[in-house]
Scaffold this active site. Sequence first.
Site, PDB file in Angstrom:
ATOM      1  N   VAL A  85       0.833  -1.203   0.000  1.00 42.83           N
ATOM      2  CA  VAL A  85       0.000   0.000   0.000  1.00 42.83           C
ATOM      3  C   VAL A  85       0.869   1.255   0.000  1.00 42.83           C
ATOM      4  CG1 VAL A  85      -1.671   1.324   1.361  1.00 42.83           C
ATOM      5  CG2 VAL A  85      -1.997  -1.124   1.037  1.00 42.83           C
ATOM      6  N   GLU A 139      -3.658  -6.482  -4.967  1.00 47.10           N
ATOM      7  CA  GLU A 139      -2.321  -6.817  -5.450  1.00 47.10           C
ATOM      8  C   GLU A 139      -2.442  -7.318  -6.883  1.00 47.10           C
ATOM      9  OE1 GLU A 139      -0.154  -9.333  -2.805  1.00 47.10           O
ATOM     10  OE2 GLU A 139      -0.725  -8.120  -1.078  1.00 47.10           O
ATOM     11  N   CYS A 183      -4.877  -9.949   3.100  1.00 50.26           N
ATOM     12  CA  CYS A 183      -5.966  -9.065   3.544  1.00 50.26           C
ATOM     13  C   CYS A 183      -7.221  -9.798   3.991  1.00 50.26           C
ATOM     14  CB  CYS A 183      -6.309  -8.087   2.425  1.00 50.26           C
ATOM     15  SG  CYS A 183      -4.879  -7.150   1.908  1.00 50.26           S
TER      16      CYS A 183
HETATM   17  C1  UGA Z   1      -8.285  -7.381  -1.427  1.00 51.37           C
HETATM   18  C2  UGA Z   1      -9.438  -6.478  -1.914  1.00 51.37           C
HETATM   19  O1  UGA Z   1      -9.964  -6.981  -3.141  1.00 51.37           O
HETATM   20  C3  UGA Z   1      -8.955  -5.045  -2.120  1.00 51.37           C
HETATM   21  O2  UGA Z   1     -10.040  -4.218  -2.468  1.00 51.37           O
HETATM   22  C4  UGA Z   1      -8.325  -4.541  -0.801  1.00 51.37           C
HETATM   23  O3  UGA Z   1      -7.800  -3.236  -0.940  1.00 51.37           O
HETATM   24  C5  UGA Z   1      -7.192  -5.462  -0.395  1.00 51.37           C
HETATM   25  O4  UGA Z   1      -7.712  -6.812  -0.248  1.00 51.37           O
HETATM   26  C6  UGA Z   1      -6.630  -4.969   0.908  1.00 51.37           C
HETATM   27  O5  UGA Z   1      -7.361  -4.917   1.895  1.00 51.37           O
HETATM   28  O6  UGA Z   1      -5.481  -4.497   0.927  1.00 51.37           O
HETATM   29  P1  UGA Z   1      -6.210  -8.627  -2.619  1.00 51.37           P
HETATM   30  O7  UGA Z   1      -6.060  -9.337  -1.318  1.00 51.37           O
HETATM   31  O8  UGA Z   1      -5.020  -8.001  -3.234  1.00 51.37           O
HETATM   32  O9  UGA Z   1      -7.305  -7.432  -2.470  1.00 51.37           O
HETATM   33  O10 UGA Z   1      -6.769  -9.644  -3.692  1.00 51.37           O
HETATM   34  P2  UGA Z   1      -8.203 -10.019  -4.314  1.00 51.37           P
HETATM   35  O11 UGA Z   1      -8.160  -9.783  -5.765  1.00 51.37           O
HETATM   36  O12 UGA Z   1      -9.297  -9.411  -3.556  1.00 51.37           O
HETATM   37  O13 UGA Z   1      -8.224 -11.605  -4.083  1.00 51.37           O
HETATM   38  C7  UGA Z   1      -8.264 -12.157  -2.760  1.00 51.37           C
HETATM   39  C8  UGA Z   1      -8.417 -13.662  -2.841  1.00 51.37           C
HETATM   40  O14 UGA Z   1      -9.717 -14.010  -3.320  1.00 51.37           O
HETATM   41  C9  UGA Z   1      -7.430 -14.352  -3.801  1.00 51.37           C
HETATM   42  O15 UGA Z   1      -6.956 -15.533  -3.191  1.00 51.37           O
HETATM   43  C10 UGA Z   1      -8.265 -14.662  -5.023  1.00 51.37           C
HETATM   44  O16 UGA Z   1      -7.797 -15.775  -5.749  1.00 51.37           O
HETATM   45  C11 UGA Z   1      -9.626 -14.945  -4.386  1.00 51.37           C
HETATM   46  N1  UGA Z   1     -10.761 -14.714  -5.298  1.00 51.37           N
HETATM   47  C12 UGA Z   1     -11.035 -13.475  -5.770  1.00 51.37           C
HETATM   48  C13 UGA Z   1     -11.575 -15.797  -5.637  1.00 51.37           C
HETATM   49  O17 UGA Z   1     -11.347 -16.949  -5.199  1.00 51.37           O
HETATM   50  N2  UGA Z   1     -12.667 -15.574  -6.440  1.00 51.37           N
HETATM   51  C14 UGA Z   1     -12.969 -14.340  -6.943  1.00 51.37           C
HETATM   52  O18 UGA Z   1     -13.977 -14.216  -7.666  1.00 51.37           O
HETATM   53  C15 UGA Z   1     -12.133 -13.271  -6.593  1.00 51.37           C
END
Ligand code: UGA
Length: 471
Positions: A11, A154, A280
Amino acid sequence: MRVAIVGSGYVGLVASACFAELGHEVICADNDAEKIAALTAGEVPIHEEFLPELLARHRGRHLSFTGSLAEAVRNSEVVFIAVGTPPTPQGDADLSYVEAVAREIGLQLNNYTVIVEKSTVPVFTCQRVRRVVAMNANAPVEFDVASNPEFLREGTAVTDFLYPDRIVIGTDTERSARILQRLYEPMTSGAYYGRPNAIASPSASVRIPPPLVITSSQSAELIKHASNAFLAMKISFINAVANICEAVGADVTQVCQGVGLDTRIGQRFLRPGIGWGGSCFPKDVMAFRAVAQECGYDFGLLHEVTRINDEQRNRFLRKIRNTLWTLKGKRLAVLGLAFKGGTDDIRESPAIALIRDLEQESCAIAAYDPAAMDRARVELEGLNVTFCTSPYEAAHDADALLILTDWDEFGALDLPRLRNALKYPIVLDGRNLYPTDLMAEQGFTYASVGRPTVAPVQKPLLSVTVTGKAQ
Ligand code: UGA
């Protein structure tokens, strides 16, 4: 404006580069001297699209790095706190880094400054920071504390920052609200997006300029926790639906399409898989539940969201076992180590957890990931895991191939080459990257999440033409 960012993690570093990109003078402080030296020397410590370009564009001009928090604070109108808030063993957020930084900021303040909380923190953190800063200030000095949660993901952090769905500013004074509005003005006025060298919009559907939401500090703090918890819930929900699909022979892709087209629900974050991970969601879901508990509300739903997520990984392990029968001594190719595609981050990665489980069952793992192998090598040291230079090298002579991370390149493999490399043409896809009928046609046994498992389509060996009349 002169801006200081304390913390150079995902961040902090992305915010530093992006505020410089918006035209501000940014100084990023971190107490990790090695990291500061590397950043000053031009290194980019994380895998993040557009970050190398932005750092190269602004380093030494609008962006500098320092190990001295005093230097950063004394010259800045706005100071962001972007340090880690890891979970404690009890599940709430460990705010000791935030407190330590607040104390130091207090010691250094000499002019009116807006101190802004950007780390994900529980409600009332602004108030606590305010008290700590005031207690440590050497002389009475004016300052405000505000919350400006960050919603970047990320892997797409830079475009998420510059093209956000919304900007949330939580302040309790007019003065600090005005200053933070000014900080984001290049975005909210639309001026940034008209610049010829602006980072391009990630999609045609982003709202330009982004809306600005001004709230109280408590509301802003809750918006961040509630958003992450809701997204985690959405994924757990669809994973639960995927399990029902498996039980009745339905296809979760079709169900997602039908459900997600309802604009009240939406298609995004409705992708089933082996569960959510990362630095997160796991920590924020726990921390939000702890916050609720502290205010006397039992947010049991969040417990269930996490339970479904853990169970999702175990189900996939059972699926591997069912497909391969016994696991001992099997050689398994694993594609994907990062917690999701587009990043080198392996924190709370479902892929890493599964590899550990499989290794425990005496499997030999041959793994490949486009970005996360260096980190995984350290994490998995001493285990029976070899790291390969391509998906095909990993697949060579393997009893089956597992897809555990949704990297784009894993969805575009040369399937005949893959089939030839594998000892048995078996693919277990924890991210649903391929249509099931394609995999069957290409000669694979293909198991995925929430969709029927398919076997290779048998091609007829010879075609028989029947002529004449039956006797
Ligand atoms: C998440 C949030 O999406 C951001 O908005 C937030 O700012 C961030 O946390 C934070 O608090 O700093 P991030 O952890 O980088 O972002 O990644 P995501 O894209 O949200 O994915 C999180 C997890 O969910 C991953 O393991 C991904 O594979 C999984 N995921 C995501 C799924 O299994 N299905 C989906 O449809 C989307």
